[in-house]
Enzyme design. Structure first.
Site, PDB file in Angstrom:
ATOM      1  N   CYS A  86      22.186 -84.771  14.371  1.00 19.53           N
ATOM      2  CA  CYS A  86      22.092 -84.698  15.745  1.00 19.53           C
ATOM      3  C   CYS A  86      22.019 -85.800  16.649  1.00 19.53           C
ATOM      4  CB  CYS A  86      20.599 -84.092  15.694  1.00 19.53           C
ATOM      5  SG  CYS A  86      20.110 -83.184  17.028  1.00 19.53           S
ATOM      6  N   HIS A 203      20.530 -79.784  11.255  1.00 20.22           N
ATOM      7  CA  HIS A 203      19.752 -80.733  10.693  1.00 20.22           C
ATOM      8  C   HIS A 203      19.612 -80.115   9.058  1.00 20.22           C
ATOM      9  CE1 HIS A 203      17.731 -82.740  13.904  1.00 20.22           C
ATOM     10  NE2 HIS A 203      18.185 -81.909  14.659  1.00 20.22           N
ATOM     11  N   GLU A 205      18.190 -81.895   6.804  1.00 28.24           N
ATOM     12  CA  GLU A 205      17.320 -82.457   6.195  1.00 28.24           C
ATOM     13  C   GLU A 205      16.087 -81.223   6.421  1.00 28.24           C
ATOM     14  OE1 GLU A 205      18.405 -83.279   9.040  1.00 28.24           O
ATOM     15  OE2 GLU A 205      16.624 -83.952  10.438  1.00 28.24           O
TER      16      GLU A 205
END
Length: 230
Positions: A86, A203, A205
């Site tokens: 990002c 994302h 994660e």
């Protein structure tokens, strides 16, 4: 495996990235402050998501010129893998490690929701844990995720198989319906020429634990650790 997560003022996914890395490799990541000038010995550098320096000027523009980035660029030249998520993707384009630019979303609104992407290339340390054309469900949260580049650059990315992920529908169709921000050719993530650097807007994660609502991002970290721990 040793990993380093760069922390900028305004980063808000640095801890998320560190937790995902810790789960995958079993050891904590080094958290490196943006004013530092030297990275520790490391096998992987992560530029996390967030709003570095408040996104002043444009996303990633100031962070790309912070003191630590000189060593990040030097380590990239040595072949150290770099993952930009990002805002990290924006920083990678701003410092010239990846081509193109991330513009305002086509709808001029901040987007924060799950999207679907397909894996376009599994021939990298970052994507080796997936299968080609596998559809993933991963969150995005950005205002400037509209990937743009000159047509010649887009053709080169296509021709050299440097597109890592594309936005798609849940069925895997790369069309306007599956494109949340207007990115050229539905591009959600790209590699550099040697595929040692990956920038992506989704994302992973935030999709690395069942308690987060999904685990499709976990394989990126698992595959990366497996490749670098050899």
């Amino acid at each position: 495996m040793k990993s380093s997560v760069i922390v900028f003022p305004g980063s808000n996914c640095d801890r998320d990235a560190a937790v995902a890395l810790g789960r995958a490799c079993g050891s904590p990541a080094d958290m490196v402050w943006h004013r530092d000038t030297k990275l520790p010995a490391t096998d992987l550098i992560v530029l996390p998501g967030g709003f570095s320096y408040g996104d002043y000027l444009r996303g990633g523009a100031i962070a790309a010129r912070s003191p630590i980035m000189r060593d990040v660029v030097a380590r990239a030249a040595q072949g150290v893998p770099i993952l930009g998520i990002c805002n990290g993707f924006q920083i990678l384009t701003e410092c010239g490690l990846l081509p193109g630019v991330l513009m305002r979303n086509a709808g001029l609104k901040f987007i924060c929701r799950n999207v679907h992407v397909t894996v376009a290339n599994t021939d990298s340390a970052f994507t080796r844990g997936y299968t080609i054309n596998q559809v993933l469900r991963i969150p995005v949260a950005h205002n400037e995720g509209n990937y743009r580049a000159q047509e010649s650059t887009l053709d080169r990315l296509e021709g050299e198989n440097l597109i890592a992920f594309r936005y798609t529908t849940p069925e895997g169709a790369a069309n306007d319906a599956g494109n949340p921000n207007g990115s050229a050719r539905n591009i959600a993530g790209i590699f550099n020429e040697t595929r040692s650097i990956l920038g992506l807007m989704p994302h992973p994660e935030r999709a690395a634990d069942p308690y987060l609502g999904g685990t499709d991002g976990a394989r990126l970290f698992d595959g990366l650790v497996a490749a670098l721990a050899r």
